[in-house]
Structures are given as C-alpha cells and as structure tokens.
Motif scaffolding. Structure first.
Motif, PDB file in Angstrom:
ATOM      1  N   ARG A 212      10.636   2.652  -3.366  1.00 26.36           N
ATOM      2  CA  ARG A 212      11.021   2.604  -4.781  1.00 26.36           C
ATOM      3  C   ARG A 212      12.498   2.264  -4.916  1.00 26.36           C
ATOM      4  O   ARG A 212      13.310   2.611  -4.065  1.00 26.36           O
ATOM      5  CB  ARG A 212      10.717   3.937  -5.466  1.00 26.36           C
ATOM      6  N   THR A 213      12.843   1.592  -5.999  1.00 31.81           N
ATOM      7  CA  THR A 213      14.224   1.194  -6.261  1.00 31.81           C
ATOM      8  C   THR A 213      14.638   1.706  -7.638  1.00 31.81           C
ATOM      9  O   THR A 213      13.881   2.400  -8.314  1.00 31.81           O
ATOM     10  CB  THR A 213      14.366  -0.339  -6.225  1.00 31.81           C
ATOM     11  N   SER A 214      15.841   1.331  -8.064  1.00 31.41           N
ATOM     12  CA  SER A 214      16.326   1.746  -9.388  1.00 31.41           C
ATOM     13  C   SER A 214      15.632   0.993 -10.511  1.00 31.41           C
ATOM     14  O   SER A 214      15.821   1.318 -11.691  1.00 31.41           O
ATOM     15  CB  SER A 214      17.842   1.530  -9.482  1.00 31.41           C
ATOM     16  N   PHE A 215      14.822  -0.006 -10.162  1.00 28.76           N
ATOM     17  CA  PHE A 215      14.024  -0.720 -11.156  1.00 28.76           C
ATOM     18  C   PHE A 215      12.586  -0.210 -11.077  1.00 28.76           C
ATOM     19  O   PHE A 215      11.996  -0.156  -9.998  1.00 28.76           O
ATOM     20  CB  PHE A 215      14.093  -2.225 -10.918  1.00 28.76           C
ATOM     21  N   SER A 216      12.031   0.141 -12.212  1.00 27.29           N
ATOM     22  CA  SER A 216      10.755   0.869 -12.220  1.00 27.29           C
ATOM     23  C   SER A 216       9.580   0.065 -11.697  1.00 27.29           C
ATOM     24  O   SER A 216       8.561   0.643 -11.313  1.00 27.29           O
ATOM     25  CB  SER A 216      10.444   1.340 -13.648  1.00 27.29           C
ATOM     26  N   ASN A 217       9.675  -1.248 -11.691  1.00 29.31           N
ATOM     27  CA  ASN A 217       8.552  -2.084 -11.251  1.00 29.31           C
ATOM     28  C   ASN A 217       8.913  -2.993 -10.088  1.00 29.31           C
ATOM     29  O   ASN A 217       8.287  -4.024  -9.863  1.00 29.31           O
ATOM     30  CB  ASN A 217       8.024  -2.920 -12.419  1.00 29.31           C
ATOM     31  N   PHE A 218       9.947  -2.610  -9.326  1.00 34.03           N
ATOM     32  CA  PHE A 218      10.391  -3.407  -8.183  1.00 34.03           C
ATOM     33  C   PHE A 218      10.384  -2.527  -6.943  1.00 34.03           C
ATOM     34  O   PHE A 218      11.018  -1.471  -6.911  1.00 34.03           O
ATOM     35  CB  PHE A 218      11.795  -3.963  -8.427  1.00 34.03           C
ATOM     36  N   TYR A 219       9.668  -2.978  -5.896  1.00 28.33           N
ATOM     37  CA  TYR A 219       9.453  -2.168  -4.702  1.00 28.33           C
ATOM     38  C   TYR A 219       9.882  -2.950  -3.458  1.00 28.33           C
ATOM     39  O   TYR A 219       9.879  -4.167  -3.438  1.00 28.33           O
ATOM     40  CB  TYR A 219       7.982  -1.773  -4.586  1.00 28.33           C
ATOM     41  N   LEU A 220      10.226  -2.199  -2.430  1.00 25.98           N
ATOM     42  CA  LEU A 220      10.659  -2.799  -1.171  1.00 25.98           C
ATOM     43  C   LEU A 220       9.605  -2.610  -0.088  1.00 25.98           C
ATOM     44  O   LEU A 220       8.988  -1.545   0.019  1.00 25.98           O
ATOM     45  CB  LEU A 220      11.963  -2.161  -0.688  1.00 25.98           C
TER      46      LEU A 220
END
Length: 252
Positions: A212-220
């Motif tokens: 999870r990242t600081s953007f709710s719909n962006f994943y690593l």
C-alpha cells in the motif's frame, strides 16, 4: 524442481493466456512516463506517444531504481508535474538505500559431453552453479553439450571482458570436471545482468516498502518490496499476490 523449458514458456505465456481469456489486455513496448493523481487517488498512466490509460486502481511492478521517475506527484501539487519530489512521498526518499547486485551467466557449448549431472553447486570457485542444459532441456545432439554457469553477487566480474570471463570459467571447470581439458568450446555467450537483484545487505529490510502507498488506489509489487523473501521469483510472485489481495480488500 528444474524447469525443462525457458521461464517465458513456463510462466509468462500461461499468465498471458490466463489474463486474456478473462477479458484482460496486455500492452507491451510502450514506456510509462508518469502516473498522475488527484485527491490522493491515481487517475491515469501517461505513456510515450501521449497515450494515456485510465483505471480505478493501479499496481506498479517496476524495479526500485525506476519507480521515482513515474511515481505519482504529491496530491497537493498540480498533476502536470511529471517529476515527483522525493520528499513528498514517505518511502521514495529511502530508495537510495537500495543497491543492485549483478548476476553473470556464462553459456558454453562443447564439442563433446563433459558433465553427467543435471546441475552442481561449486565450492571454492569463481563460478557457483553449473547447469547441464543439454540434459535438463533434453535438447541438442548427444555428441555435443552446452552448460550454463552462474555467478551471483558478481560485482567484481561484471566489468571484465567476455574473453577473460570465459577463460576464468573454463579454468574453474577443469578443476572439477577434468574431461573439460580435452573438449573444445565451439561457442560461448556471456550475459551480464548488472541490475539483476537488489542487494540484501544488513539493514535493508527496514527500507522495503509495503504494497500500500499514500495513494488509496496505487499499490506496489516487485521482489524488492516487503515480502519477507530475498530477490527471487517466489518473492516477486508473492508481492503480486499481496498487491492483488490489498486491492481486493480496499474495493469491497
């Protein structure tokens, strides 16, 4: 288990068929320039040739050394900013903690068989692994043979010239396989993967980011993320599964 086909045939093509059979689309040979965001959500991927792709969620599987070039700009900034400042995102500033570890693969074709085993690990040698590709892949003439030699963490070898690397490999092989001395090398190939893996140095675990990242719909995803595994195919697969599970949980 040792695959008897190449990794593309073993893993990539079945994955492609799986995705396309379920309505997915795979686009290749198009460079991603930036991922744009609004209000803490990513909205689109900007690619070369001014192509754009919009989606409700995004998973990035690029390596750590390329991520900062495309990572979404801070939500407080204009989405026209392609180059995101590292300080605006919690983990991007730690990417400099990662270093690459090279891998060398030396493939040698001999005019006669020199090895019986499918593979061996080698001690007290420059080379570390020897794979009998002729036997593993069950290919080629029985009167000839080709071997694949692997050196991991190959920083001190990666800048050497090909001929010097091949000579070094042959000298090591002769120490463990005396029959190599009587054989003739009919072809050789040296593949240098200078950024093959991240280096699992002491302390690096603290810098491996979660999916999870600081953007709710962006994943690593990627073997360098916090998988608990070293830089392996298994780690890469696990990272993808964790990203998919997180996305699924967040969209319920």
């Amino acid at each position: 288990l040792i695959p008897r086909v190449g990794l593309s045939e073993l893993l990539v093509e079945p994955a492609r068929r799986f995705i396309e059979a379920r309505g997915g689309k795979i686009v290749t040979e198009i460079a991603v320039r930036a991922i744009e965001a609004q209000a803490r959500r990513c909205v689109k991927v900007v690619c070369a040739g001014k192509k754009e792709f919009k989606a409700s969620a995004f998973i990035s599987a690029v390596p750590y050394y390329a991520l900062s070039d495309i990572y979404p700009s801070s939500p407080q900034q204009s989405t026209s900013n392609v180059g995101p400042p590292l300080a605006s995102n919690s983990f991007l500033g730690t990417l400099s903690e990662f270093t690459s570890s090279p891998i060398l693969t030396i493939t040698l074709w001999f005019d006669r068989p020199v090895m019986e085993q499918e593979f061996v690990a080698v001690l007290d040698s420059n080379i570390q692994w020897v794979f009998n590709k002729s036997r593993i892949l069950q290919s080629g003439k029985q009167s000839t043979q080709y071997l694949s030699l692997v050196i991991s963490a190959a920083a001190k070898y990666v800048n050497l010239e090909k001929n010097r690397i091949v000579k070094m490999a042959l000298e090591d092989l002769k120490q463990i396989m005396p029959q190599v001395a009587a054989a003739k090398v009919i072809h050789s190939l040296v593949i240098k993967e200078k950024r093959a893996t991240f280096s699992p140095r002491p302390g690096i675990e603290a810098f491996r980011p979660s999916t999870r990242t600081s953007f709710s719909n962006f994943y690593l995803a990627g073997d360098w993320t916090d998988t608990g595994y070293p830089a392996t195919i298994e780690g890469a697969v696990l990272s993808g599964k964790k990203a998919a599970m997180a996305l699924k949980a967040d969209t319920k």
